[in-house]
Motif scaffolding. Structure first.
Motif, PDB file in Angstrom:
ATOM      1  N   SER A 113      30.738  28.398  26.617  1.00 54.78           N
ATOM      2  CA  SER A 113      30.312  27.026  26.905  1.00 54.78           C
ATOM      3  C   SER A 113      31.225  26.349  27.916  1.00 54.78           C
ATOM      4  O   SER A 113      31.160  25.132  28.098  1.00 54.78           O
ATOM      5  CB  SER A 113      30.321  26.204  25.609  1.00 54.78           C
ATOM      6  OG  SER A 113      29.601  26.842  24.596  1.00 54.78           O
ATOM      7  N   LYS A 142      22.339  29.462  31.117  1.00 59.74           N
ATOM      8  CA  LYS A 142      23.763  29.659  31.399  1.00 59.74           C
ATOM      9  C   LYS A 142      23.950  30.578  32.604  1.00 59.74           C
ATOM     10  O   LYS A 142      23.384  31.671  32.653  1.00 59.74           O
ATOM     11  CB  LYS A 142      24.469  30.259  30.182  1.00 59.74           C
ATOM     12  CG  LYS A 142      25.989  30.377  30.346  1.00 59.74           C
ATOM     13  CD  LYS A 142      26.650  30.755  29.041  1.00 59.74           C
ATOM     14  CE  LYS A 142      26.455  32.223  28.721  1.00 59.74           C
ATOM     15  NZ  LYS A 142      27.239  33.086  29.637  1.00 59.74           N
ATOM     16  N   TYR A 184      23.707  26.227  29.486  1.00 60.74           N
ATOM     17  CA  TYR A 184      23.754  26.749  28.125  1.00 60.74           C
ATOM     18  C   TYR A 184      22.591  27.720  27.894  1.00 60.74           C
ATOM     19  O   TYR A 184      21.518  27.587  28.486  1.00 60.74           O
ATOM     20  CB  TYR A 184      23.633  25.609  27.106  1.00 60.74           C
ATOM     21  CG  TYR A 184      24.912  24.875  26.796  1.00 60.74           C
ATOM     22  CD1 TYR A 184      26.016  24.940  27.640  1.00 60.74           C
ATOM     23  CD2 TYR A 184      25.030  24.099  25.650  1.00 60.74           C
ATOM     24  CE1 TYR A 184      27.188  24.263  27.352  1.00 60.74           C
ATOM     25  CE2 TYR A 184      26.194  23.406  25.347  1.00 60.74           C
ATOM     26  CZ  TYR A 184      27.271  23.491  26.203  1.00 60.74           C
ATOM     27  OH  TYR A 184      28.424  22.817  25.915  1.00 60.74           O
ATOM     28  N   HIS A 218      23.988  26.488  21.999  1.00 61.00           N
ATOM     29  CA  HIS A 218      23.144  27.315  22.853  1.00 61.00           C
ATOM     30  C   HIS A 218      21.844  27.687  22.150  1.00 61.00           C
ATOM     31  O   HIS A 218      21.806  27.849  20.928  1.00 61.00           O
ATOM     32  CB  HIS A 218      23.873  28.608  23.236  1.00 61.00           C
ATOM     33  CG  HIS A 218      25.091  28.381  24.081  1.00 61.00           C
ATOM     34  ND1 HIS A 218      25.167  28.780  25.395  1.00 61.00           N
ATOM     35  CD2 HIS A 218      26.285  27.796  23.795  1.00 61.00           C
ATOM     36  CE1 HIS A 218      26.358  28.458  25.884  1.00 61.00           C
ATOM     37  NE2 HIS A 218      27.044  27.874  24.925  1.00 61.00           N
ATOM     38  N   GLU A 267      16.859  22.841  25.926  1.00 60.57           N
ATOM     39  CA  GLU A 267      18.041  23.643  26.268  1.00 60.57           C
ATOM     40  C   GLU A 267      18.828  22.953  27.376  1.00 60.57           C
ATOM     41  O   GLU A 267      18.273  22.551  28.399  1.00 60.57           O
ATOM     42  CB  GLU A 267      17.606  25.033  26.751  1.00 60.57           C
ATOM     43  CG  GLU A 267      18.746  25.976  27.085  1.00 60.57           C
ATOM     44  CD  GLU A 267      19.297  26.699  25.871  1.00 60.57           C
ATOM     45  OE1 GLU A 267      20.063  26.077  25.110  1.00 60.57           O
ATOM     46  OE2 GLU A 267      18.960  27.869  25.679  1.00 60.57           O
ATOM     47  N   SER A 294      28.072  31.058  20.847  1.00 64.65           N
ATOM     48  CA  SER A 294      27.755  29.655  21.050  1.00 64.65           C
ATOM     49  C   SER A 294      28.940  28.867  21.558  1.00 64.65           C
ATOM     50  O   SER A 294      28.786  27.813  22.139  1.00 64.65           O
ATOM     51  CB  SER A 294      27.299  29.026  19.729  1.00 64.65           C
ATOM     52  OG  SER A 294      28.403  28.902  18.856  1.00 64.65           O
TER      53      SER A 294
END
Length: 448
Positions: free
Chosen positions: A160, A153, A149, A120, A145, A307
């Motif tokens: 994730s 996100k 994520y 991320h 990116e 992450s």
């Protein structure tokens, strides 16, 4: 092919499950399967993104000898398949790491770095790949990116964990088109030669993105292979999939077994082993998967980092950041990780045979959407250097077409490591492959 014990250990201690809401709707999967046929043809896909696609630069500053740009643009994917992207993912965000002054105005190499699973934001690729490449070889970087994520996100998504199988195809479609936007922008602003790279899932996304640029392009996929089907049906990642839910949805909704099956079966030209058998015999016959597909028991008390890739632990984080040189004794590394994480490897029982039909469907639809044999061959395969882990437990290579058969002339290399240990200990080899590929470009096309 043997699987790294460390890969099995590492996967066993993670909490994350994938595809927690199932396949996605049959309607969305049908749209994605149809759109895949456009994305996989370079001539058709290239026409989807104009060479003056708008990008807005929101940050332009210097940190010592490093020039940092940040920007965003509307993902072209949403123009063609509206409603499939969550609102947070519709804007693509990127960061550029460039030298303050180029040494040679005729050679301004820039490489796009795709995110691996759980990568991320920009910080990990900036520190492990982009800044070292700039320092060691004067190569600029674009850190893109991923949809689903970091900044992109969705609010409803945990870490994730992609909610649906269809989400990974949406992610791939986005990155293919977004890479075209960035390649056009770089060309327009005088950067080049251009390249694309990534680790693990990022390596495969880089491979897909490279197939649709009509000019020679550096490509360095690391810790990936020719298809993602084995990742989710045979590799240790399959431990994180809720096969019970997928089986229920598959058997409950006839569209999965009839309409979607027919769409997969139209692949007349596929010669790779697993996909060919799937098309010929599904659903009557069952493929014999090598190895056992693990069960679903997970440790619930384990904290997971923002992450989603590494558990929260200062010692482990520090270890991952500072150790980039190979070591000879991976047993010591395995023991270190066990001590740091306070967990030991837990064996898993295989999924029962009555789920085999569901597993085969997963294999088929993954091959249909991710197998590189279904996509155009990059313009100059001599600029491809693929770096693989010999004992990769996440990305099995048995039973699928060799990368060098799909891309004749590509350089395929192997590190004596598993997936996790290669990521932790061999960052230098990945960077060296990128540097060498750009040097090949410069020499072959006589750039001065």
């Amino acid at each position: 092919m043997t699987f790294s014990k460390l890969d099995r250990l590492y996967r066993s201690i993670l909490l994350s499950r994938y595809f927690i809401k199932g396949w996605g709707t049959p309607e969305n999967l049908k749209r994605l399967l149809l759109f895949r046929k456009v994305l996989s043809n370079r001539n058709d896909c290239f026409k989807l993104v104009g060479d003056h696609y708008p990008i807005e630069i929101t940050k332009d500053e210097y940190e010592g000898d490093v020039h940092i740009l940040e920007g965003h643009f509307y993902s072209p994917f949403n123009l063609f398949l509206p409603t499939l992207l969550p609102k947070e993912s519709k804007e693509a965000h990127f960061q550029m790491i460039l030298p303050k002054k180029w040494k040679d105005d005729g050679f301004k190499p820039v490489c796009i770095h795709m995110a691996g699973t759980g990568d991320h934001y920009f910080w990990r690729r900036r520190h492990l790949i982009a800044k070292p490449l700039l320092r060691e070889a004067g190569i600029g970087s674009i850190i893109l990116e991923n949809p689903f994520y970091g900044i992109r996100k969705p609010v409803y998504q945990m870490r994730s964990v992609l909610n649906n199988v269809s989400d990974i195809f949406v992610m791939g479609g986005c990155l293919i088109l977004e890479a075209l936007v960035l390649f056009h922008w770089c060309t327009k602003h005088g950067f080049g030669p251009l390249g694309v790279s990534g680790l693990s899932m990022g390596g495969h996304m880089a491979s897909l993105a490279a197939t649709n640029w009509p000019l020679p392009l550096v490509l360095v996929p690391c810790l990936s292979w020719s298809t993602a089907s084995g990742v989710f049906t045979e590799g240790v990642m399959s431990r994180a999939i809720n096969w019970d839910m997928l089986e229920f949805q598959y058997k409950e909704n006839e569209a999965f077994r009839t309409e979607l099956n027919k769409m997969v079966q139209i692949r007349e030209s596929d010669a790779f082993q697993a996909g060919k058998e799937f098309v010929k015999n599904f659903p009557e016959s069952m493929l014999n998967l090598k190895g056992n597909t693990p069960g679903l028991d997970m440790k619930k008390e384990m904290s997971v980092s923002r992450s989603g890739l590494f558990p929260i632990n200062e010692k482990l984080t520090k270890f991952l950041k500072v150790n980039t040189e190979p070591v000879s004794d991976l047993t010591n590394l395995s023991g270190l990780l066990e001590k740091v994480l306070h967990y030991k490897y837990i064996d898993r029982s295989p999924v029962s045979s009555n789920k085999q039909e569901t597993i085969n469907f997963m294999r088929g639809i993954m091959d249909e959407c991710t197998h590189l044999k279904n996509f155009s061959v990059p313009v100059d395969t001599s600029l491809i250097i693929s770096v693989c882990a010999r004992d990769d437990g996440y990305v099995p290579r048995d039973g699928v077409t060799d990368l060098s058969e799909i891309w004749p002339g590509a350089d395929v290399r192997f590190i004596d490591a598993g997936h996790v240990s290669a990521f932790v200990l061999h960052q230098k080899e990945f960077r060296q492959a990128i540097i060498e590929a750009f040097q090949r470009y410069r020499s072959k096309y006589k750039l001065h």
